[in-house]
Write a protein that holds these residues in place. Structure first.
Motif, PDB file in Angstrom:
ATOM      1  N   HIS A   1       7.354  10.920  18.150  1.00 49.78           N
ATOM      2  CA  HIS A   1       6.648  12.008  17.475  1.00 49.78           C
ATOM      3  C   HIS A   1       6.010  11.551  16.173  1.00 49.78           C
ATOM      4  N   GLY A   2       4.724  11.911  16.008  1.00 46.22           N
ATOM      5  CA  GLY A   2       4.038  11.685  14.738  1.00 46.22           C
ATOM      6  C   GLY A   2       3.493  13.004  14.230  1.00 46.22           C
ATOM      7  N   THR A   3       2.680  13.647  15.073  1.00 47.30           N
ATOM      8  CA  THR A   3       2.072  14.930  14.701  1.00 47.30           C
ATOM      9  C   THR A   3       3.122  16.012  14.464  1.00 47.30           C
ATOM     10  N   PHE A   4       3.990  16.172  15.459  1.00 46.69           N
ATOM     11  CA  PHE A   4       4.918  17.310  15.444  1.00 46.69           C
ATOM     12  C   PHE A   4       6.160  16.941  14.638  1.00 46.69           C
TER      13      PHE A   4
ATOM     14  N   LEU B   1       0.825  -1.227   0.000  1.00 47.32           N
ATOM     15  CA  LEU B   1       0.000   0.000   0.000  1.00 47.32           C
ATOM     16  C   LEU B   1       0.852   1.267   0.000  1.00 47.32           C
ATOM     17  N   LEU B   2       1.888   1.267   0.840  1.00 45.93           N
ATOM     18  CA  LEU B   2       2.711   2.472   0.978  1.00 45.93           C
ATOM     19  C   LEU B   2       3.636   2.661  -0.222  1.00 45.93           C
ATOM     20  N   HIS B   3       3.940   1.570  -0.923  1.00 43.63           N
ATOM     21  CA  HIS B   3       4.823   1.684  -2.090  1.00 43.63           C
ATOM     22  C   HIS B   3       4.179   2.614  -3.120  1.00 43.63           C
TER      23      HIS B   3
ATOM     24  N   THR C   1       8.676   2.344   1.202  1.00 40.50           N
ATOM     25  CA  THR C   1       7.635   2.866   2.081  1.00 40.50           C
ATOM     26  C   THR C   1       8.000   4.296   2.486  1.00 40.50           C
ATOM     27  N   TYR C   2       7.211   4.864   3.399  1.00 42.95           N
ATOM     28  CA  TYR C   2       7.407   6.255   3.825  1.00 42.95           C
ATOM     29  C   TYR C   2       7.569   6.259   5.340  1.00 42.95           C
ATOM     30  N   ALA C   3       8.819   6.419   5.795  1.00 46.31           N
ATOM     31  CA  ALA C   3       9.091   6.339   7.237  1.00 46.31           C
ATOM     32  C   ALA C   3       9.338   7.739   7.798  1.00 46.31           C
ATOM     33  N   GLN C   4       8.296   8.325   8.298  1.00 45.91           N
ATOM     34  CA  GLN C   4       8.394   9.669   8.885  1.00 45.91           C
ATOM     35  C   GLN C   4       8.181   9.600  10.397  1.00 45.91           C
ATOM     36  N   THR C   5       7.035   9.028  10.800  1.00 43.53           N
ATOM     37  CA  THR C   5       6.667   8.983  12.222  1.00 43.53           C
ATOM     38  C   THR C   5       7.706   8.210  13.036  1.00 43.53           C
ATOM     39  N   GLU C   6       7.957   8.696  14.254  1.00 41.96           N
ATOM     40  CA  GLU C   6       8.874   7.995  15.174  1.00 41.96           C
ATOM     41  C   GLU C   6       8.109   7.572  16.425  1.00 41.96           C
TER      42      GLU C   6
ATOM     43  N   ARG D   1      -8.661   8.172  10.361  1.00 43.63           N
ATOM     44  CA  ARG D   1      -8.915   9.380  11.156  1.00 43.63           C
ATOM     45  C   ARG D   1      -7.628   9.850  11.846  1.00 43.63           C
ATOM     46  N   THR D   2      -6.734   8.894  12.145  1.00 40.43           N
ATOM     47  CA  THR D   2      -5.489   9.218  12.849  1.00 40.43           C
ATOM     48  C   THR D   2      -4.328   9.462  11.895  1.00 40.43           C
ATOM     49  N   TYR D   3      -4.121   8.516  10.961  1.00 40.84           N
ATOM     50  CA  TYR D   3      -2.895   8.656  10.171  1.00 40.84           C
ATOM     51  C   TYR D   3      -3.027   9.770   9.132  1.00 40.84           C
TER      52      TYR D   3
ATOM     53  N   GLY E   1      -2.193  12.699   9.658  1.00 46.85           N
ATOM     54  CA  GLY E   1      -2.636  13.897  10.371  1.00 46.85           C
ATOM     55  C   GLY E   1      -3.876  13.600  11.186  1.00 46.85           C
ATOM     56  N   ASP E   2      -3.714  13.653  12.526  1.00 46.94           N
ATOM     57  CA  ASP E   2      -4.815  13.365  13.447  1.00 46.94           C
ATOM     58  C   ASP E   2      -5.959  14.379  13.262  1.00 46.94           C
ATOM     59  N   TYR E   3      -7.174  13.920  13.539  1.00 42.62           N
ATOM     60  CA  TYR E   3      -8.404  14.709  13.366  1.00 42.62           C
ATOM     61  C   TYR E   3      -8.299  16.110  13.976  1.00 42.62           C
TER      62      TYR E   3
ATOM     63  N   TRP F   1       8.681   4.419  13.399  1.00 48.39           N
ATOM     64  CA  TRP F   1       7.637   3.514  13.886  1.00 48.39           C
ATOM     65  C   TRP F   1       6.411   3.673  13.013  1.00 48.39           C
ATOM     66  N   TRP F   2       5.814   2.648  12.574  1.00 49.53           N
ATOM     67  CA  TRP F   2       4.530   2.651  11.880  1.00 49.53           C
ATOM     68  C   TRP F   2       4.581   2.421  10.368  1.00 49.53           C
ATOM     69  N   ALA F   3       5.700   2.747   9.698  1.00 51.27           N
ATOM     70  CA  ALA F   3       5.632   2.730   8.228  1.00 51.27           C
ATOM     71  C   ALA F   3       5.127   1.382   7.707  1.00 51.27           C
ATOM     72  N   GLY F   4       4.148   1.407   6.822  1.00 43.67           N
ATOM     73  CA  GLY F   4       3.544   0.192   6.272  1.00 43.67           C
ATOM     74  C   GLY F   4       4.514  -0.528   5.348  1.00 43.67           C
ATOM     75  N   GLY F   5       4.627  -1.855   5.519  1.00 44.11           N
ATOM     76  CA  GLY F   5       5.520  -2.657   4.674  1.00 44.11           C
ATOM     77  C   GLY F   5       6.958  -2.669   5.159  1.00 44.11           C
TER      78      GLY F   5
HETATM   79  C1  LIG Z   1      -2.520   2.247  10.736  1.00 43.38           C
HETATM   80  C2  LIG Z   1      -1.486   3.324  10.752  1.00 43.38           C
HETATM   81  C3  LIG Z   1      -0.578   3.394   9.703  1.00 43.38           C
HETATM   82  C4  LIG Z   1       0.417   4.362   9.709  1.00 43.38           C
HETATM   83  N1  LIG Z   1       1.329   4.388   8.689  1.00 43.38           N
HETATM   84  C5  LIG Z   1       2.349   5.276   8.732  1.00 43.38           C
HETATM   85  C6  LIG Z   1       3.351   5.265   7.719  1.00 43.38           C
HETATM   86  O1  LIG Z   1       3.305   4.470   6.782  1.00 43.38           O
HETATM   87  N2  LIG Z   1       4.382   6.140   7.809  1.00 43.38           N
HETATM   88  C7  LIG Z   1       4.464   7.050   8.834  1.00 43.38           C
HETATM   89  O2  LIG Z   1       5.415   7.832   8.853  1.00 43.38           O
HETATM   90  N3  LIG Z   1       3.506   7.098   9.792  1.00 43.38           N
HETATM   91  C8  LIG Z   1       2.468   6.241   9.766  1.00 43.38           C
HETATM   92  N4  LIG Z   1       1.499   6.265  10.749  1.00 43.38           N
HETATM   93  C9  LIG Z   1       1.639   7.225  11.847  1.00 43.38           C
HETATM   94  C10 LIG Z   1       0.596   8.328  11.792  1.00 43.38           C
HETATM   95  O3  LIG Z   1       0.855   9.233  10.757  1.00 43.38           O
HETATM   96  C11 LIG Z   1       0.578   9.042  13.158  1.00 43.38           C
HETATM   97  O4  LIG Z   1       0.149   8.099  14.118  1.00 43.38           O
HETATM   98  C12 LIG Z   1      -0.373  10.233  13.114  1.00 43.38           C
HETATM   99  O5  LIG Z   1       0.168  11.274  12.318  1.00 43.38           O
HETATM  100  C13 LIG Z   1      -0.676  10.768  14.548  1.00 43.38           C
HETATM  101  O6  LIG Z   1       0.485  11.088  15.211  1.00 43.38           O
HETATM  102  P1  LIG Z   1       0.808  10.502  16.671  1.00 43.38           P
HETATM  103  O7  LIG Z   1       0.663   9.029  16.618  1.00 43.38           O
HETATM  104  O8  LIG Z   1       2.104  11.095  17.049  1.00 43.38           O
HETATM  105  O9  LIG Z   1      -0.326  11.054  17.599  1.00 43.38           O
HETATM  106  P2  LIG Z   1      -0.179  12.157  18.730  1.00 43.38           P
HETATM  107  O10 LIG Z   1       0.213  13.440  18.089  1.00 43.38           O
HETATM  108  O11 LIG Z   1       0.662  11.661  19.848  1.00 43.38           O
HETATM  109  O12 LIG Z   1      -1.688  12.259  19.170  1.00 43.38           O
HETATM  110  C14 LIG Z   1      -2.206  11.800  20.422  1.00 43.38           C
HETATM  111  C15 LIG Z   1      -3.289  12.788  20.876  1.00 43.38           C
HETATM  112  O13 LIG Z   1      -2.692  14.066  21.113  1.00 43.38           O
HETATM  113  C16 LIG Z   1      -3.421  15.065  20.446  1.00 43.38           C
HETATM  114  N5  LIG Z   1      -2.502  16.128  19.988  1.00 43.38           N
HETATM  115  C17 LIG Z   1      -1.237  16.009  19.510  1.00 43.38           C
HETATM  116  N6  LIG Z   1      -0.739  17.218  19.194  1.00 43.38           N
HETATM  117  C18 LIG Z   1      -1.702  18.125  19.463  1.00 43.38           C
HETATM  118  C19 LIG Z   1      -1.801  19.532  19.330  1.00 43.38           C
HETATM  119  N7  LIG Z   1      -0.803  20.261  18.817  1.00 43.38           N
HETATM  120  N8  LIG Z   1      -2.937  20.132  19.715  1.00 43.38           N
HETATM  121  C20 LIG Z   1      -3.969  19.407  20.208  1.00 43.38           C
HETATM  122  N9  LIG Z   1      -3.931  18.067  20.344  1.00 43.38           N
HETATM  123  C21 LIG Z   1      -2.814  17.430  19.973  1.00 43.38           C
HETATM  124  C22 LIG Z   1      -4.066  14.368  19.251  1.00 43.38           C
HETATM  125  O14 LIG Z   1      -5.232  15.053  18.824  1.00 43.38           O
HETATM  126  C23 LIG Z   1      -4.393  12.997  19.847  1.00 43.38           C
HETATM  127  O15 LIG Z   1      -5.628  13.089  20.517  1.00 43.38           O
HETATM  128  C24 LIG Z   1       0.491   5.307  10.763  1.00 43.38           C
HETATM  129  C25 LIG Z   1      -0.443   5.237  11.809  1.00 43.38           C
HETATM  130  C26 LIG Z   1      -1.425   4.265  11.805  1.00 43.38           C
HETATM  131  C27 LIG Z   1      -2.403   4.209  12.927  1.00 43.38           C
END
Ligand SMILES: Cc1cc2nc3c(=O)[nH]c(=O)nc-3n(C[C@H](O)[C@H](O)[C@H](O)COP(=O)(O)OP(=O)(O)OC[C@H]3O[C@@H](n4cnc5c(N)ncnc54)[C@H](O)[C@@H]3O)c2cc1C
Ligand SMILES: CCCCCCCC(=O)SCCNC(=O)CCNC(=O)[C@H](O)C(C)(C)COP(=O)(O)OP(=O)(O)OC[C@H]1O[C@@H](n2cnc3c(N)ncnc32)[C@H](O)[C@@H]1OP(=O)(O)O
Length: 674
Positions: free
Chosen positions: A161-164, A119-121, A153-158, A437-439, A441-443, A193-197
């Protein structure tokens, strides 16, 4: 009907539903597909990919061990990838299959109940090469990736940190002596952490790391990194890689972890379209906009709106067909038990799912067209439209994934106990869509990005400066009076806009108050984030409602009268539903009265009854082959009970008349010998 099999025995209730459908189902299929040509092309692709039976498993995935599931998914991914290269790319009119079309992506769902390890390819690795490489880099990497000589694949998240993204810890330090970057994971939390494949499948990946050169950090940048030997697949020295373990869904995607121990890659493996490091270590910024390295994420957010619309269409097809064959309870003692679809509460659960699938599908096409326009402008060096597009794609990604996950779960509830069976197909759909909803960019985080843009736009409107199209309604936010309620579709859309403007105004006022009281701008923003998220949500709902309505009016201009009627009923249902979900807000920001809302509720209930006879026709119009639905409850023929029993009998638990657990545990315990 679009899906025919002359020998098929169809459940009589479903047959009756199809007989009473009063509109041309194929016309609606064309609307959903974006035109008759697209429908024909889709069906050709589906025939080639699915008629051979290669998508089927002898034993259901759900009965396999995690390792078997993964290996089976790789087996089928290879079959599908070969099919794509040899037959499907040409059929879909693509120069190469790498520019993956939604139809090809969707057809692959017949092969996987969860997801492909590839999928990620195609979803991110190839798009990053296309979006972040210089032409010379592309000419080297793209043919190899498209030909599947390398898989990435695409390895960004650690871990930490995922969001930031700016907080990522992996470093890429340039060494001018050897003209190499040294990749390193300085802490446990810096492990990718997380990258698919990544766990077992890929041999390359895009790694996002903090770039250091000449002792200075220039922020995160993408690199292409080989992690496994191209021949033996063994991880290369300096690489620590593995799979992260069982998850709620995505269990065939071998999501992985990755750490680097001073691992060296050539300088040319930095993706250099937007920024470069010269041989001597000089850093050169090429891009005009600082966030262009986030481009692949924006692309995937656009794609996801379409993806979740498709999955919601699947769930509503399953639940509506099942509700037509399922009979339960006896409200009128002298009559037979009604189909559960006759219960108004059931219609309330399901028809909004159908309407939302349409709304999101049409919005996704519109979003894709807007994206293409933004990309074309950026090619010419103009990034002016990017901020609005980032705000738009962020909120549409957030709301579409969240609404779809909620409505898929509602479809499961609508199927009662049988909806809880994996074989119903709905749990897998939910597990997949709830991750969206999460990956990418969280909601909450993405809605706050949109809120940033809204607040700036509000300030521009206040200063009587020009506004960009999606927020032009903010110009009316300063009239001083509440918006006039009017229950026509256009009137409701205007009210949704008034609501978004009103909520944004409240946020701005509160932030200013808080700052006057001594809070810093950052703290005043933080204290207002609940309301900011609500304002961004309201903005997004206004955009979806407006786009859905306008697109349906445009697309049905030449439709037959009954198609026009049923499409109009669906859009109206969507508007009524959301108005009734937001009565408190409407009372705050428009002139709506209690009586208006009571009348609206009655109009909504009457609309459900009008849609009821066409409900099965509406889901048939999604034209989803049984192979794509993977469902005992939702198949075209409605043989629900037969399929449930057939699936139950396939359970390995039923192979032996007496389980081994009897002699090992039950018998000793029952005989008092444990
Ligand atoms: C099935 C799956 C596949 C994935 N595949 C990949 C992949 O292939 N490659 C890759 O790089 N990543 C991948 N990811 C990672 C994914 O992109 C991150 O999990 C996602 O971006 C959310 O980041 P986080 O896990 O750091 O959540 P966090 O940022 O830790 O979020 C936890 C909570 O904190 C809140 N929060 C965080 N920051 C703020 C803020 N500034 N203001 C208010 N609230 C905040 C969020 O709303 C949430 O409620 C995958 C994740 C999943 C679940
Ligand atoms: C088929 C595929 C299957 C996919 C499987 C899943 C794969 C993955 O999940 S891959 C990982 C995805 N990860 C994410 O999406 C992470 C989410 N986080 C982010 O996008 C960012 O860090 C984000 C936007 C939250 C914050 O970024 P940050 O650099 O801190 O920016 P921030 O300080 O908030 O904003 C600075 C400015 O940049 C702008 N900006 C931020 N992102 C973007 C963007 N993508 N484009 C344009 N502008 C942007 C902001 O609007 C802001 O503008 P202004 O100053 O004018 O208001």
């Amino acid at each position: 009907m679009t899906q025919t099999n002359n020998n098929m025995t169809v459940n009589p209730d479903l047959a009756m539903e199809r007989a009473k459908c009063n509109f041309n189902v194929l016309e609606v299929t064309h609307i959903f597909d974006g035109g008759e040509r697209n429908t024909l092309q889709r069906k050709k692709i589906e025939d080639v990919a699915l008629n051979s039976g290669a998508s089927k498993d002898a034993l259901g995935e759900e009965h396999m061990s995690p390792k078997e599931k993964y290996e089976n998914a790789v087996r089928k991914s290879c079959i599908y990838a070969t099919m794509m290269k040899n037959e499907l790319a040409e059929l879909s009119g693509l120069e190469s299959f790498g520019v993956s079309s939604p139809v090809i992506r969707r057809t692959a769902d017949a092969f996987f109940k969860e997801v492909s390890p590839f999928l990620l390819h195609l979803g991110m690795f190839v798009p990053t090469i296309m979006g972040q490489c210089t032409p010379e880099q592309q000419s080297y990497w793209l043919p190899r990736a498209l030909d599947m000589q390398i898989i990435g694949t695409y390895a960004q998240t650690e871990l930490g940190h995922g969001t930031f993204i700016r907080g990522l810890e992996t470093t890429a330090t340039y060494d001018p002596e050897t003209e190499e970057f040294v990749l390193h994971s300085p802490t446990l939390s810096s492990y990718k952490w997380w990258a698919g494949g990544l766990g077992k499948t890929v041999n390359y990946c895009i790694v996002v790391a903090q770039l250091y050169t000449k002792g200075e950090c220039h922020g995160t940048h993408p690199f292409i990194v080989q992690i496994r030997d191209e021949d033996t697949h063994v991880p290369l020295p300096g690489i620590k890689v593995g799979e992260i373990g069982p998850k709620m869904g995505f269990n065939t995607a071998d999501n992985g972890f990755l750490g680097f121990d001073h691992y060296r890659i050539p300088r040319e493996h930095m993706l250099m379209k937007n920024a470069q490091v010269l041989k001597d270590g000089t850093y050169v910024k090429v891009a005009r906009h600082g966030k262009l390295t986030y481009g692949t994420m924006v692309f995937v957010r656009v794609v996801l709106v379409n993806e979740v619309a498709f999955n919601l269409a699947k769930a509503s097809t399953i639940a509506v067909r099942y509700s037509a064959i399922r009979r339960q309870s006896k409200p009128k003692p002298d009559e037979v038990e009604p189909q559960i679809l006759d219960y108004v509460t059931q219609q309330h659960k399901l028809f909004i799912a159908i309407a939302t699938a349409h709304a999101l599908q049409l919005c996704s096409t519109w979003l894709w067209e807007s994206f293409s326009a933004v990309l074309a402008q950026m090619k010419g060096g103009n990034t002016d439209t990017l901020p609005e597009f980032h705000a738009l794609s962020s909120c549409l990604k957030a709301i579409s994934t969240s609404d779809s996950a909620h409505l898929i779960e509602q479809c499961r509830h609508a199927c009662g106990g049988h909806g809880y069976m994996i074989s119903s197909g709905i749990p897998n759909l939910y597990n997949f869509v709830s991750a969206t909803r999460t990956y990418e960019g969280d909601y909450t985080v993405l809605l706050l990005q949109t809120a940033r843009f809204l607040v700036k736009a509000y300030e521009q409107a206040e200063a009587k400066k020009p506004l960009t199209p999606t927020v032009s309604y903010l110009a009316h936010a300063f009239s001083g009076s509440r918006a006039t309620w009017d229950n026509s579709p256009d009137g409701i859309i205007r009210s949704f806009q008034a609501l978004a403007a009103g909520k944004t105004a409240v946020c701005v006022t509160n932030m200013r108050k808080r700052m006057r009281a001594g809070l810093s701008q950052v703290d005043a923003w933080e204290m207002s984030t609940i309301q900011l998220v609500a304002a961004a949500e309201a903005h997004c709902r206004a955009v979806i409602a407006d786009t859905y309505r306008k697109e349906i009016v445009r697309l049905t201009a030449n439709s037959s009268p009954n198609v026009k009627v049923v499409m109009d009923q669906l859009t109206t249902l969507y508007l009524y539903y959301w108005a009734l979900e937001r009565t408190g807000d409407l009372l705050m920001f428009t002139s709506v009265s209690q009586k208006d809302l009571v009348d609206l509720q009655i109009a909504y209930e009457e609309l459900l009854l009008k849609i009821r006879p066409n409900a099965v026709g509406l889901v048939d119009a999604f034209d989803l082959r049984d192979e794509l639905l993977h469902s005992t409850l939702g198949s075209y023929d409605g043989r629900v009970y037969e399929r449930l029993m057939e699936e139950a009998l396939k359970s390995p638990m039923n192979k032996e008349p007496v389980s081994d657990a009897y002699s090992k545990y039950l018998r000793p315990m029952m005989k008092g010998k444990l």
